[in-house]
Design an enzyme around this catalytic site. Structure first.
Site, PDB file in Angstrom:
ATOM      1  N   SER A 238      40.376  44.172  41.829  1.00  0.00           N
ATOM      2  CA  SER A 238      41.707  43.655  41.527  1.00  0.00           C
ATOM      3  C   SER A 238      41.911  42.367  42.312  1.00  0.00           C
ATOM      4  CB  SER A 238      42.763  44.704  41.926  1.00  0.00           C
ATOM      5  OG  SER A 238      44.073  44.262  41.646  1.00  0.00           O
ATOM      6  N   CYS A 239      42.981  41.624  41.962  1.00  0.00           N
ATOM      7  CA  CYS A 239      43.296  40.383  42.695  1.00  0.00           C
ATOM      8  C   CYS A 239      44.726  40.009  42.344  1.00  0.00           C
ATOM      9  CB  CYS A 239      42.313  39.268  42.349  1.00  0.00           C
ATOM     10  SG  CYS A 239      42.290  38.824  40.596  1.00  0.00           S
ATOM     11  N   GLY A 240      45.031  38.726  42.210  1.00  0.00           N
ATOM     12  CA  GLY A 240      46.378  38.302  41.848  1.00  0.00           C
ATOM     13  C   GLY A 240      46.659  38.427  40.360  1.00  0.00           C
ATOM     14  N   GLY A 242      43.718  38.740  37.948  1.00  0.00           N
ATOM     15  CA  GLY A 242      42.498  39.131  37.236  1.00  0.00           C
ATOM     16  C   GLY A 242      41.378  38.109  37.283  1.00  0.00           C
ATOM     17  N   TRP A 267      47.578  42.292  40.667  1.00  0.00           N
ATOM     18  CA  TRP A 267      48.793  42.376  41.466  1.00  0.00           C
ATOM     19  C   TRP A 267      50.008  41.792  40.758  1.00  0.00           C
ATOM     20  CZ3 TRP A 267      49.722  45.693  44.927  1.00  0.00           C
ATOM     21  CH2 TRP A 267      50.887  45.605  45.685  1.00  0.00           C
TER      22      TRP A 267
END
Length: 283
Positions: A238-240, A242, A267
């Site tokens: 996961s990240c901000g 994708g 996120w």
């Protein structure tokens, strides 16, 4: 090919093959506002001879309210086919700094069934600094039909993510910066809470590369294991929004870890909802 990763090529390898039939080069640069770089303008001013520009915003699902949502196989196929990209091509993707947004394009093509897809180590910034060939000429390629073979199992939905957070059935690796992960730095998007999912591990994208190059396997393994990830168990990245989550995917695949999936909403989706659990701090 790179001796440390089967998914990486170096500049010498690529320069020797410029103009080769069946080789498609794609500039997949995308930047956060804080980076103060315009990917499209940079491409128009200078790119590799024959390179195409993949707009990470435009290739996303047009019906999603979230940024960078993976498009349907039909939309993706139509978009890249109109660019002149064939699923039978050998595809090399690059970005400016190296291993920032290029892994997202690499991941998208793999999810759509293309496995002859690679990332340029060092990125285009180094390519230019080394005096390798560049051009401002528009690349002209005839449109073609792209046949997508979508692997939906590599993509995690919000409902699945809720279950995973609740059950702990998969480890969660978050590529955002330590400050954003801990909740000490604000999120760049309005209305998105700070912090991370309960049980998530922070694997900042910047820790996976050095000078735009993917770390050697031994150092890559140490970074991931030091973050608390057990490489013998499933992982969701996961990240901000994708994009940089795919850099963790690249690192995992390089280490032979194939039981991984990517939470596409990341996120921006999780942190914007009022009923999703969020914690702060380093763990």
């Amino acid at each position: 090919m790179d001796e440390d990763s089967p998914f990486i090529v170096d500049a010498d390898w690529l320069e020797k093959r410029l103009g080769t039939p069946g080789l498609t080069i794609i500039d997949a640069s995308w930047y956060l506002p804080a980076q103060k770089r315009n990917a499209h303008a940079e491409y128009a001013a200078s790119h590799m001879p024959g390179a195409l520009f993949l707009d990470q915003d435009e290739v996303s699902d047009p019906d999603s309210k979230l940024p960078h949502t993976l498009a349907s196989p039909q939309y993706f196929a139509q978009y890249v086919g109109s660019m002149g990209v064939s699923a039978d091509d050998t595809i090399v993707v690059y970005d400016g700094p190296g291993l920032f947004s290029a892994p997202r394009a690499w991941w998208m093509f793999r999810v759509m069934g293309v496995f002859q897809v690679y990332i340029l180590n060092g990125g285009f910034d180094r390519w230019k600094a080394e005096g390798r060939p560049v051009t401002a000429e528009q690349t002209k390629i005839a449109p073609c039909v792209f046949y997508a073979d979508f692997d939906a199992g590599r993509v995690v939905s919000l409902d699945e993510m809720r279950r995973i957070v609740g059950s702990g059935e998969s480890q969660i690796a978050d590529a955002r910066s330590p400050g954003r992960f801990a909740g000490t730095d604000p999120e760049p998007r309005p209305g998105v809470r700070s912090g991370h999912m309960p049980g998530a591990h922070n694997v900042p994208v910047g820790a996976l590369a050095e000078n735009g190059e993917l770390l050697p396997k031994d150092r890559l393994r140490k970074v991931i294991e030091d973050a608390g990830i057990d490489l013998s168990k499933p992982v969701v990245t996961s990240c901000g929004s994708g994009i940089t989550a795919a850099a963790i995917t690249l690192a995992l695949e390089t280490l032979g870890h194939t039981d991984n999936r990517l939470y596409d909403g990341s996120w921006t989706e999780w942190g914007a909802l009022s009923d999703t659990p969020v914690v702060t701090g380093k763990e």
